[in-house]
Design a protein around this motif. Structure first.
Motif, PDB file in Angstrom:
ATOM      1  N   ALA A   1      -3.416 -26.051  -9.975  1.00 32.65           N
ATOM      2  CA  ALA A   1      -2.631 -24.983 -10.343  1.00 32.65           C
ATOM      3  C   ALA A   1      -2.775 -24.545 -11.913  1.00 32.65           C
ATOM      4  CB  ALA A   1      -1.119 -24.855  -9.770  1.00 32.65           C
ATOM      5  N   SER A   2      -2.864 -23.455 -12.384  1.00 31.21           N
ATOM      6  CA  SER A   2      -2.840 -22.939 -13.549  1.00 31.21           C
ATOM      7  C   SER A   2      -1.840 -21.642 -13.566  1.00 31.21           C
ATOM      8  CB  SER A   2      -3.953 -22.878 -14.197  1.00 31.21           C
ATOM      9  OG  SER A   2      -4.599 -21.620 -13.815  1.00 31.21           O
ATOM     10  N   GLY A   3      -1.334 -21.275 -14.842  1.00 29.32           N
ATOM     11  CA  GLY A   3      -0.585 -20.294 -14.647  1.00 29.32           C
ATOM     12  C   GLY A   3      -0.234 -19.568 -16.337  1.00 29.32           C
ATOM     13  N   SER A   4       0.386 -18.413 -16.351  1.00 29.34           N
ATOM     14  CA  SER A   4       0.657 -17.875 -17.612  1.00 29.34           C
ATOM     15  C   SER A   4       1.868 -18.397 -18.328  1.00 29.34           C
ATOM     16  CB  SER A   4       0.580 -16.558 -17.604  1.00 29.34           C
ATOM     17  OG  SER A   4       0.679 -15.864 -18.916  1.00 29.34           O
ATOM     18  N   VAL A   5       1.943 -19.216 -19.373  1.00 32.78           N
ATOM     19  CA  VAL A   5       3.213 -19.907 -19.873  1.00 32.78           C
ATOM     20  C   VAL A   5       3.435 -19.367 -21.320  1.00 32.78           C
ATOM     21  CG1 VAL A   5       4.214 -22.005 -20.712  1.00 32.78           C
ATOM     22  CG2 VAL A   5       2.671 -22.059 -18.663  1.00 32.78           C
ATOM     23  N   HIS A   6       4.577 -18.728 -21.278  1.00 36.07           N
ATOM     24  CA  HIS A   6       4.781 -18.204 -22.880  1.00 36.07           C
ATOM     25  C   HIS A   6       5.013 -19.189 -23.734  1.00 36.07           C
ATOM     26  CE1 HIS A   6       7.818 -16.528 -25.824  1.00 36.07           C
ATOM     27  NE2 HIS A   6       6.976 -15.391 -25.703  1.00 36.07           N
ATOM     28  N   SER A   7       6.016 -20.187 -23.401  1.00 36.44           N
ATOM     29  CA  SER A   7       6.254 -21.389 -24.360  1.00 36.44           C
ATOM     30  C   SER A   7       7.005 -22.327 -23.503  1.00 36.44           C
ATOM     31  CB  SER A   7       7.284 -20.781 -25.584  1.00 36.44           C
ATOM     32  OG  SER A   7       8.613 -19.946 -24.964  1.00 36.44           O
TER      33      SER A   7
ATOM     34  N   ARG B   1       2.899 -20.221  -6.722  1.00 39.72           N
ATOM     35  CA  ARG B   1       2.119 -21.504  -6.601  1.00 39.72           C
ATOM     36  C   ARG B   1       2.375 -22.400  -7.670  1.00 39.72           C
ATOM     37  NH1 ARG B   1      -3.399 -22.856  -7.689  1.00 39.72           N
ATOM     38  NH2 ARG B   1      -3.826 -24.821  -6.492  1.00 39.72           N
ATOM     39  N   PHE B   2       2.211 -21.935  -8.898  1.00 37.99           N
ATOM     40  CA  PHE B   2       2.166 -22.394 -10.250  1.00 37.99           C
ATOM     41  C   PHE B   2       3.547 -23.150 -10.440  1.00 37.99           C
ATOM     42  CE2 PHE B   2       2.506 -22.365 -15.107  1.00 37.99           C
ATOM     43  CZ  PHE B   2       1.715 -23.565 -15.240  1.00 37.99           C
ATOM     44  N   ALA B   3       4.753 -22.226 -10.162  1.00 34.11           N
ATOM     45  CA  ALA B   3       6.103 -22.749 -10.413  1.00 34.11           C
ATOM     46  C   ALA B   3       6.329 -23.970  -9.263  1.00 34.11           C
ATOM     47  CB  ALA B   3       6.908 -21.621  -9.968  1.00 34.11           C
ATOM     48  N   GLY B   4       5.908 -23.879  -8.121  1.00 34.91           N
ATOM     49  CA  GLY B   4       6.053 -24.819  -7.255  1.00 34.91           C
ATOM     50  C   GLY B   4       5.259 -26.123  -7.608  1.00 34.91           C
ATOM     51  N   GLU B   5       4.303 -26.148  -8.118  1.00 25.12           N
ATOM     52  CA  GLU B   5       3.586 -27.378  -8.412  1.00 25.12           C
ATOM     53  C   GLU B   5       4.459 -28.007  -9.562  1.00 25.12           C
ATOM     54  OE1 GLU B   5      -0.738 -29.384 -10.287  1.00 25.12           O
ATOM     55  OE2 GLU B   5      -0.540 -27.728  -8.711  1.00 25.12           O
ATOM     56  N   LEU B   6       4.868 -27.231 -10.457  1.00 25.88           N
ATOM     57  CA  LEU B   6       5.678 -27.665 -11.633  1.00 25.88           C
ATOM     58  C   LEU B   6       6.857 -28.412 -11.095  1.00 25.88           C
ATOM     59  CD1 LEU B   6       5.020 -24.941 -14.330  1.00 25.88           C
ATOM     60  CD2 LEU B   6       4.100 -27.392 -14.277  1.00 25.88           C
ATOM     61  N   LEU B   7       7.427 -27.791 -10.357  1.00 31.87           N
ATOM     62  CA  LEU B   7       8.672 -28.281  -9.786  1.00 31.87           C
ATOM     63  C   LEU B   7       8.606 -29.574  -9.003  1.00 31.87           C
ATOM     64  CD1 LEU B   7      10.556 -25.191  -8.722  1.00 31.87           C
ATOM     65  CD2 LEU B   7      11.495 -26.486 -10.688  1.00 31.87           C
TER      66      LEU B   7
ATOM     67  N   ASN C   1       1.487 -11.964 -21.813  1.00 34.88           N
ATOM     68  CA  ASN C   1       2.114 -12.254 -22.932  1.00 34.88           C
ATOM     69  C   ASN C   1       2.247 -13.555 -22.973  1.00 34.88           C
ATOM     70  OD1 ASN C   1       4.591  -9.773 -22.136  1.00 34.88           O
ATOM     71  ND2 ASN C   1       3.091  -9.766 -23.783  1.00 34.88           N
ATOM     72  N   GLY C   2       1.795 -14.507 -21.942  1.00 36.28           N
ATOM     73  CA  GLY C   2       1.803 -15.930 -22.109  1.00 36.28           C
ATOM     74  C   GLY C   2       0.076 -16.269 -22.270  1.00 36.28           C
ATOM     75  N   ARG C   3      -0.018 -17.537 -22.179  1.00 33.67           N
ATOM     76  CA  ARG C   3      -1.181 -18.488 -22.455  1.00 33.67           C
ATOM     77  C   ARG C   3      -1.451 -19.053 -21.099  1.00 33.67           C
ATOM     78  NH1 ARG C   3      -2.804 -23.750 -23.752  1.00 33.67           N
ATOM     79  NH2 ARG C   3      -0.595 -24.263 -24.254  1.00 33.67           N
ATOM     80  N   ARG C   4      -2.784 -19.033 -20.510  1.00 29.66           N
ATOM     81  CA  ARG C   4      -3.341 -19.497 -19.353  1.00 29.66           C
ATOM     82  C   ARG C   4      -3.293 -20.943 -19.776  1.00 29.66           C
ATOM     83  NH1 ARG C   4      -2.793 -17.192 -14.715  1.00 29.66           N
ATOM     84  NH2 ARG C   4      -3.941 -18.557 -13.170  1.00 29.66           N
ATOM     85  N   THR C   5      -2.389 -21.782 -18.640  1.00 25.44           N
ATOM     86  CA  THR C   5      -1.988 -23.034 -19.006  1.00 25.44           C
ATOM     87  C   THR C   5      -2.256 -23.803 -17.536  1.00 25.44           C
ATOM     88  OG1 THR C   5      -0.614 -22.628 -20.898  1.00 25.44           O
ATOM     89  CG2 THR C   5      -0.275 -24.769 -19.972  1.00 25.44           C
ATOM     90  N   THR C   6      -2.778 -25.154 -17.674  1.00 29.53           N
ATOM     91  CA  THR C   6      -2.588 -25.983 -16.418  1.00 29.53           C
ATOM     92  C   THR C   6      -1.273 -26.610 -15.960  1.00 29.53           C
ATOM     93  OG1 THR C   6      -3.546 -27.942 -17.425  1.00 29.53           O
ATOM     94  CG2 THR C   6      -5.021 -26.251 -16.473  1.00 29.53           C
ATOM     95  N   ALA C   7      -1.097 -27.051 -14.833  1.00 24.93           N
ATOM     96  CA  ALA C   7       0.091 -27.618 -14.601  1.00 24.93           C
ATOM     97  C   ALA C   7       0.123 -29.081 -15.213  1.00 24.93           C
ATOM     98  CB  ALA C   7       0.050 -27.748 -13.279  1.00 24.93           C
TER      99      ALA C   7
END
Length: 249
Positions: free
Chosen positions: A8-14, A91-97, A52-58
Motif C-alpha cells: 500500500a502507498s498513499g499521500s502523506v503530508h508529514s 486501504r493505506f490507513a488500514g495497513e498503517l494501523l 498536498n501530500g507526498r506519495r509514500t509507501t507504508a
C-alpha cells in the motif's frame, strides 16, 4: 509463478512526534493528505487536497515510526493517524494501523471526522485501539455551514463504534458565536453520553493559529474576526458535558 501483492502507498503530508494532543502519551503521528470537509476553522488547510501530500509507501512510514518505537513504549504512547482525513485513503490507513499495532506493538489511534466512517472496514477498526472523533455541531444546519457536509454519516459511525465497544475520545471545537449555544453543546453531550463508549471529551478552544496557512493558499479565513473563547466559556462547555456524566477537559 506467484504474483507479489503490491504494498500500500498513499499521500502523506508529514509526520511528527506529539505529546498529549493526538491521543494518550507521546505519539508518532502521521498526517495523511486529503479531506472531504471544508471546515471554516481548519488549522491545517494545507492538508485538504491529496496533492498536498507526498506519495509514500507504508514501508517508509512504518520504518520512520520504528525509529521512535522504544521511546514511545517507554513513554506510554502510541501511533496516531491524523490529517486531513485518514479514511479518505482507507486501504493505506488500514495497513498503517495494522503494522503499527502488530509489527511495532504500538497503541493505535485514528483521528477522524467520521464523515467517511463507512469506508472503515471491520479489520481497520479491529487494529484501532482508540478513535478520536470530531463532532463539530449538533445543529444540522450549522454543521453544514461549518463543514460543507452532512452530520448524519458521523453519527452513524459513532453508533457503529459504540456497537463494537470501541473506545472514543470525542472532540468538540468551541467557537464563540457558532458552536457555543447551550442547546448545541447539550445536544452533542446527550448523544455522546448515550453511546456508552466515550471515555473522554476534549473541548478544544477555537484559535487562529492556522490563519497564515489560509493566507499562503490565497483563501479567505472567514473567522478572522471571531475571538477565542474565554476560560469561563470553555468551563461552561466542559460543565455541560460533565452534567451528562462525561469526563470533559
Amino acid at each position: 509463478m506467484t504474483t507479489a501483492v503490491p504494498k500500500a502507498s498513499g499521500s502523506v503530508h508529514s509526520w511528527d512526534l506529539s505529546t498529549g494532543v493526538d491521543g494518550p502519551g507521546t505519539r508518532f503521528v502521521a498526517f495523511l493528505a486529503g479531506c472531504p470537509l471544508n471546515c471554516l476553522y481548519c488549522h491545517n488547510p494545507d492538508t485538504r487536497r491529496l496533492r498536498n501530500g507526498r506519495r509514500t509507501t507504508a514501508d517508509e512510514v512504518v520504518a520512520e515510526a520504528a525509529g521512535y518505537a522504544a521511546f514511545i513504549h517507554a513513554a506510554g504512547g502510541g501511533a496516531t493517524l491524523s490529517g486531513g482525513e485518514p479514511l479518505l485513503q482507507p486501504r493505506f490507513a488500514g495497513e498503517l494501523l495494522h503494522r503499527f499495532k502488530h509489527e511495532l506493538g504500538l497503541h493505535t489511534a485514528l483521528d477522524t471526522s467520521g464523515f467517511l466512517g463507512a469506508r472503515a472496514s471491520d479489520a481497520l477498526l479491529a487494529d484501532t485501539d482508540l478513535v478520536l472523533l470530531d463532532i463539530k455541531s449538533w445543529d444540522r444546519e450549522l454543521y453544514r455551514r461549518l463543514t460543507g457536509r452532512r452530520l448524519e454519516p458521523t453519527l452513524d459511525f459513532a453508533r457503529r463504534l459504540a456497537a463494537l465497544g470501541k473506545e472514543v475520545h470525542l472532540r468538540f471545537v468551541l467557537v464563540p458565536g457558532l458552536t457555543d449555544p447551550p442547546e448545541n453543546v447539550a445536544g452533542v453531550a446527550a448523544f455522546a453520553a448515550g453511546l456508552g463508549n466515550v471515555s473522554r471529551v476534549d473541548v478544544l478552544p477555537f484559535h487562529k493559529l492556522g490563519r497564515a496557512k489560509w493566507d499562503a493558499l490565497g483563501r479567505e479565513f472567514t473567522l478572522a474576526d471571531t475571538p477565542a473563547p474565554t476560560r469561563e466559556q470553555v468551563r461552561a462547555a466542559c460543565d455541560a458535558f460533565a452534567a451528562h456524566g462525561l469526563h470533559a477537559v
